[in-house]
Design a protein around this motif. Sequence first.
Motif, PDB file in Angstrom:
ATOM      1  N   ASN A 140       0.817  -1.230   0.000  1.00 57.33           N
ATOM      2  CA  ASN A 140       0.000   0.000   0.000  1.00 57.33           C
ATOM      3  C   ASN A 140       0.842   1.267   0.000  1.00 57.33           C
ATOM      4  O   ASN A 140       1.981   1.268   0.435  1.00 57.33           O
ATOM      5  CB  ASN A 140      -0.883   0.039   1.262  1.00 57.33           C
TER       6      ASN A 140
ATOM      7  N   TYR B 226       1.244   7.315   3.156  1.00 54.74           N
ATOM      8  CA  TYR B 226       2.466   7.903   3.708  1.00 54.74           C
ATOM      9  C   TYR B 226       2.322   8.363   5.151  1.00 54.74           C
ATOM     10  O   TYR B 226       3.310   8.543   5.847  1.00 54.74           O
ATOM     11  CB  TYR B 226       2.932   9.052   2.805  1.00 54.74           C
ATOM     12  N   GLU B 227       1.098   8.539   5.613  1.00 57.74           N
ATOM     13  CA  GLU B 227       0.901   8.910   7.015  1.00 57.74           C
ATOM     14  C   GLU B 227       1.393   7.795   7.949  1.00 57.74           C
ATOM     15  O   GLU B 227       1.544   7.989   9.152  1.00 57.74           O
ATOM     16  CB  GLU B 227      -0.588   9.195   7.291  1.00 57.74           C
TER      17      GLU B 227
ATOM     18  N   ARG C 191     -12.912   6.789   2.001  1.00 57.80           N
ATOM     19  CA  ARG C 191     -11.960   7.344   1.039  1.00 57.80           C
ATOM     20  C   ARG C 191     -12.699   7.553  -0.279  1.00 57.80           C
ATOM     21  O   ARG C 191     -13.869   7.179  -0.404  1.00 57.80           O
ATOM     22  CB  ARG C 191     -10.793   6.373   0.823  1.00 57.80           C
TER      23      ARG C 191
ATOM     24  N   SER D  30      -6.804   9.253  -5.244  1.00 60.85           N
ATOM     25  CA  SER D  30      -7.839   8.579  -4.444  1.00 60.85           C
ATOM     26  C   SER D  30      -7.527   8.711  -2.958  1.00 60.85           C
ATOM     27  O   SER D  30      -6.965   7.803  -2.329  1.00 60.85           O
ATOM     28  CB  SER D  30      -7.939   7.108  -4.865  1.00 60.85           C
TER      29      SER D  30
ATOM     30  N   LYS E 176      -7.312   8.861   0.977  1.00 59.87           N
ATOM     31  CA  LYS E 176      -7.755   7.922   2.024  1.00 59.87           C
ATOM     32  C   LYS E 176      -8.109   8.653   3.324  1.00 59.87           C
ATOM     33  O   LYS E 176      -7.551   9.714   3.610  1.00 59.87           O
ATOM     34  CB  LYS E 176      -6.607   6.958   2.347  1.00 59.87           C
TER      35      LYS E 176
HETATM   36  N1  MTE Z   1      -4.266   8.950   0.802  1.00 61.32           N
HETATM   37  C1  MTE Z   1      -3.590   9.409   1.876  1.00 61.32           C
HETATM   38  N2  MTE Z   1      -4.260  10.060   2.839  1.00 61.32           N
HETATM   39  N3  MTE Z   1      -2.251   9.220   2.006  1.00 61.32           N
HETATM   40  C2  MTE Z   1      -1.507   8.594   1.039  1.00 61.32           C
HETATM   41  O1  MTE Z   1      -0.278   8.461   1.200  1.00 61.32           O
HETATM   42  N4  MTE Z   1      -1.530   7.461  -1.132  1.00 61.32           N
HETATM   43  C3  MTE Z   1      -2.180   7.447  -2.453  1.00 61.32           C
HETATM   44  C4  MTE Z   1      -3.671   7.090  -2.354  1.00 61.32           C
HETATM   45  N5  MTE Z   1      -4.305   7.794  -1.242  1.00 61.32           N
HETATM   46  C5  MTE Z   1      -2.191   8.104  -0.116  1.00 61.32           C
HETATM   47  C6  MTE Z   1      -3.598   8.290  -0.175  1.00 61.32           C
HETATM   48  C7  MTE Z   1      -1.531   6.567  -3.411  1.00 61.32           C
HETATM   49  S1  MTE Z   1       0.000   7.078  -3.972  1.00 61.32           S
HETATM   50  C8  MTE Z   1      -2.110   5.427  -3.888  1.00 61.32           C
HETATM   51  S2  MTE Z   1      -1.405   4.548  -5.160  1.00 61.32           S
HETATM   52  C9  MTE Z   1      -3.370   4.904  -3.312  1.00 61.32           C
HETATM   53  O2  MTE Z   1      -3.816   5.689  -2.208  1.00 61.32           O
HETATM   54  C10 MTE Z   1      -3.147   3.494  -2.850  1.00 61.32           C
HETATM   55  O3  MTE Z   1      -4.324   2.911  -2.367  1.00 61.32           O
HETATM   56  P1  MTE Z   1      -4.287   1.405  -1.824  1.00 61.32           P
HETATM   57  O4  MTE Z   1      -3.133   1.312  -0.850  1.00 61.32           O
HETATM   58  O5  MTE Z   1      -5.608   1.168  -1.178  1.00 61.32           O
HETATM   59  O6  MTE Z   1      -4.059   0.525  -3.005  1.00 61.32           O
END
Ligand code: MTE
Length: 322
Positions: free
Chosen positions: A81, A84-85, A227, A238, A240
């Motif tokens: 996944n 980054y948090e 999300r 996308s 989260k």
């Molecule tokens: N949302 C948050 N809050 N923090 C993040 O680091 N990473 C993004 C995205 N949403 C991210 C985020 C990235 S780079 C990707 S590729 C996708 O989430 C990955 O989602 P997944 O881990 O459910 O496949």
Amino acid sequence: MLIRIPASHEPLPSEITPRQVYLSRRQVMAGLGLIAVAPPLLAQSAPGGGKLPRLAATPSTVAGAIAADKPTRYIDATSYNNFYEFGTDKSDPAERARTLRPRPWTVAVEGECAKPGNYDLDTLLKLGAMEERVYRLRCVEGWSMVIPWVGYSLSELIRRAEPTPKAKFVEFTTLADRAQMPGLRSAVLDWPYVEGLRMDEAMHPLALLTFGMYGEMLPNQNGAPVRVVLPWKYGFKSAKSIVKIRFVEKQPRSSWEDAAPQEYGFYSNVNPGVPHPRWSQASERRIGEDGLFAKKRPTVIFNGYEAQVGQLYAGMDLRRNY
Ligand code: MTE
């Protein structure tokens, strides 16, 4: 609500007849009064981990919402996944996101709208009819997955807020709490993680407000409890673990644009013809299927959703608006 759960030996109707045919046949029969409107089936396109609460959903009838590709295994989708948090390694979110508390949770809806409000998670869960959507997710780093998400179109929440004519964009802000998120100690991004969409993109039926995957609630590492998933855009759009949705007049500046504007544009539509400065976008590796030495599979414009979303970008120079 009554939910019929088929026994494990019992095939789903959708396994016998192609799903679209089966759904349209049911719609016709319901219209003729020959059958009662179907109670929601439990999404079963691929098994979940079995540890999180189940989330009932019906297979989506939105055009393009059910990819024919084989879903990625749950174990792969929840252990590789980007969040980054919780750290920058692919394994960090699965190892460290247990400190995230997805309840209680509130999403503030505010800005240029007639009906702003604070929605708690239980209210959000009841706001729209839960659908299963099997989407391809393409990360800008060159890997992809196929995930059966559970949620409803973001447009359902947006409509309730009654955006004013000034609302040209939607900005998403995600949780930034040092007590829950060890990765915030790193300055890799300027927290909180912020993303944005043009209003017509956010209103597109494929834009999914997502609460679950594989028939279960979202695991923390995949962005619990809520999300967005935008299958035609690179994965970083996308966002989260969303806590705020704000309607704004000016194009919001996303965290990734802020960190490296020459690498990450506002649109970030999947496009094999426009390389990222560090990664060609021409091909991709499907996690769990394509080994490190396997030939990569070609990437498709708009991640294969051109028929559905291409019109949103008619007349735009996709090289400049990357
Ligand atoms: N949302 C948050 N809050 N923090 C993040 O680091 N990473 C993004 C995205 N949403 C991210 C985020 C990235 S780079 C990707 S590729 C996708 O989430 C990955 O989602 P997944 O881990 O459910 O496949």
